[in-house]
Design an enzyme around this catalytic site. Structure first.
Site, PDB file in Angstrom:
ATOM      1  CG  ASP A 181      -2.138  -0.568   1.237  1.00  0.00           C
ATOM      2  OD1 ASP A 181      -2.335  -1.352   0.306  1.00  0.00           O
ATOM      3  OD2 ASP A 181      -2.963  -0.313   2.145  1.00  0.00           O
TER       4      ASP A 181
ATOM      5  NE  ARG B 164      18.344 -16.825   2.479  1.00  0.00           N
ATOM      6  CZ  ARG B 164      17.894 -16.150   3.512  1.00  0.00           C
ATOM      7  NH1 ARG B 164      17.029 -15.168   3.322  1.00  0.00           N
ATOM      8  NH2 ARG B 164      18.265 -16.441   4.729  1.00  0.00           N
TER       9      ARG B 164
ATOM     10  CG  HIS C  85      13.465  -9.993   1.492  1.00  0.00           C
ATOM     11  ND1 HIS C  85      13.524  -9.434   2.752  1.00  0.00           N
ATOM     12  CD2 HIS C  85      14.065  -9.104   0.678  1.00  0.00           C
ATOM     13  CE1 HIS C  85      14.137  -8.272   2.698  1.00  0.00           C
ATOM     14  NE2 HIS C  85      14.474  -8.045   1.439  1.00  0.00           N
TER      15      HIS C  85
ATOM     16  CD  GLU D 128      10.875  -7.516   2.895  1.00  0.00           C
ATOM     17  OE1 GLU D 128      10.984  -7.823   4.106  1.00  0.00           O
ATOM     18  OE2 GLU D 128      10.288  -8.226   2.068  1.00  0.00           O
TER      19      GLU D 128
ATOM     20  CB  ALA E 132      16.563  -8.029   6.518  1.00  0.00           C
TER      21      ALA E 132
END
Ligand code: FAD
Length: 353
Positions: free
Chosen positions: A119, A177, A288, A317, A332
């Site tokens: 948002d 990853r 993520h 993020e 992070a």
């Protein structure tokens, strides 16, 4: 913030440079930050949904504050100095994430179900912010489609292996990853399993133990005194798994060399040999989102021409471009803690309106 002294290579961390927090599940950070807020009398307002960012004109001038929805109705909050956006990524926003990477269609997410994910990022776009790297979406081990639990036994890459339904290893457990995601999604089932021995299982904290116990109850994790019995419980080929473990211990670890997937010698230090053995599903869940609002090194939000959007900052993020295509495990910290601090300090330096 207390960390355990032991250094290890965490899943996706690429090198041994991780410290595990003493308190599990982010609790340690939150306790430290809450204490700091309390000491400074900073109020926390919950159930306040930011829907718009207010700028002098839609794409020019200073940012002045935000429009919010609360239980009592719409509220406008005027910022005396800067506005810092820290509303997180969009892993829980199915539309946005699938728009940018259709491969994540039908995967679950290990983020909290969040009706507001994305948002604020989109509100920033409406006042001129530019987004970068939106199709860099990270998926990590979690519940396969149709299963319930995210059970994590793969954090210590030198101590665990991933196998498929045939009991075969599928990838270097210390790989990036995105490579692990691709290997898991390339199995016919689109999920794998993590296997560890008892020594490794015991080294995990109580939160991991509770999730494994719950997993065992609903047949999404397993334990058995021998590899054969473990495989039978998992529904994995017992001979395949026995062969894989035997080769892993007596060829790969023994010779410090992985001709199958190139696992680094520093991660071939531990045999999987002390029962009881433990295993869980390792499916892929959206974890993520590396993409987001483009910022400079002062954490100021930039528009499509690289101009600063005055008095608007972002950290965590919600930002993009910090990690490139693949966030390294544990990092992070950079966008959240390092840029969080930079954004806060710089917003606090803005002249008072
Ligand atoms: C299971 C899991 C394990 C992880 N483990 C690690 C790890 O070991 N190491 C590591 O470095 N990273 C880890 N990460 C990633 C890291 O936790 C996240 O990147 C980080 O928490 C993001 O922090 P943030 O403050 O930017 O956003 P968040 O922590 O997501 O917080 C954003 C907040 O904004 C609120 N919000 C959203 N929209 C609105 C709105 N419209 N109005 C008002 N508020 C809004 C949300 O409710 C939320 O409270 C993990 C992530 C997950 C899901």
């Amino acid at each position: 913030m207390e960390f355990q002294p032991r250094v290890f290579q965490m899943f996706g961390g690429l090198y041994p440079r991780a410290h595990q927090p003493v308190e599990p599940k982010g609790k340690g950070y939150i306790q430290v930050l809450l204490k700091a807020l309390k000491e400074r009398n900073v109020p926390i307002r919950t159930n306040v949904r930011v829907t718009e960012i207010i700028r002098e004109t839609p794409v020019s001038g200073d940012v002045r504050g935000v429009r919010c929805e609360t239980k009592e109705g719409v509220r406008w909050i005027r910022a005396r100095q800067g506005v810092v956006l820290a509303a997180g990524g969009f892993s829980a926003n199915k539309y946005l994430r699938e728009l940018h990477d259709p491969r994540v269609k039908n995967l679950g997410t290990d983020n909290l179900p969040n009706q507001t994910a994305g948002d604020v990022m989109m509100a920033a776009v409406r006042v001129g912010a530019y987004l970068v790297g939106m199709d860099f979406i990270q998926s990590t081990p979690g519940a396969p489609a149709g299963k319930k639990m995210k059970i994590i036994l793969n954090t210590k890459v030198a101590e665990s292996i991933y196998v498929d339904k045939r009991g075969s290893r599928i990838v270097d457990e210390g790989a990036r990853r995105d490579q692990i995601r691709d290997a898991v999604l390339a199995t016919p089932e689109r999920y794998a399993y993590t296997v560890v021995d008892n020594e490794t299982y015991e080294s995990y904290n109580s939160a991991v133990h509770s999730s494994v116990e719950e997993g065992i109850r609903i047949n999404e994790a397993w334990t058995a005194p021998t590899i054969r019995e473990l495989a039978q419980k998992m529904g994995v080929d017992p001979e395949g798994l026995e062969k894989t473990i035997d080769r892993y211990n007596n060829v790969l670890v023994k010779n410090q060399k992985d001709p199958d997937f190139g696992k680094a010698p520093r991660n071939l230090t531990k045999r999987i040999e002390k029962g009881p053995f433990w295993a869980c599903y390792t499916g892929m869940t959206v974890h993520h989102t590396m993409g987001g609002i483009n910022c400079n090194t002062k954490a100021q939000v930039l528009d499509w021409q690289g101009n600063v959007v005055p008095r608007l900052y972002a950290a965590g993020e919600i930002t993009g471009g910090i990690h490139g295509t693949n966030r390294v495990g544990g990092n992070a910290f950079l966008d959240c803690m390092v840029y969080g601090q930079i954004a806060g300090i710089n917003a606090g330096k803005e002249r008072r309106a």
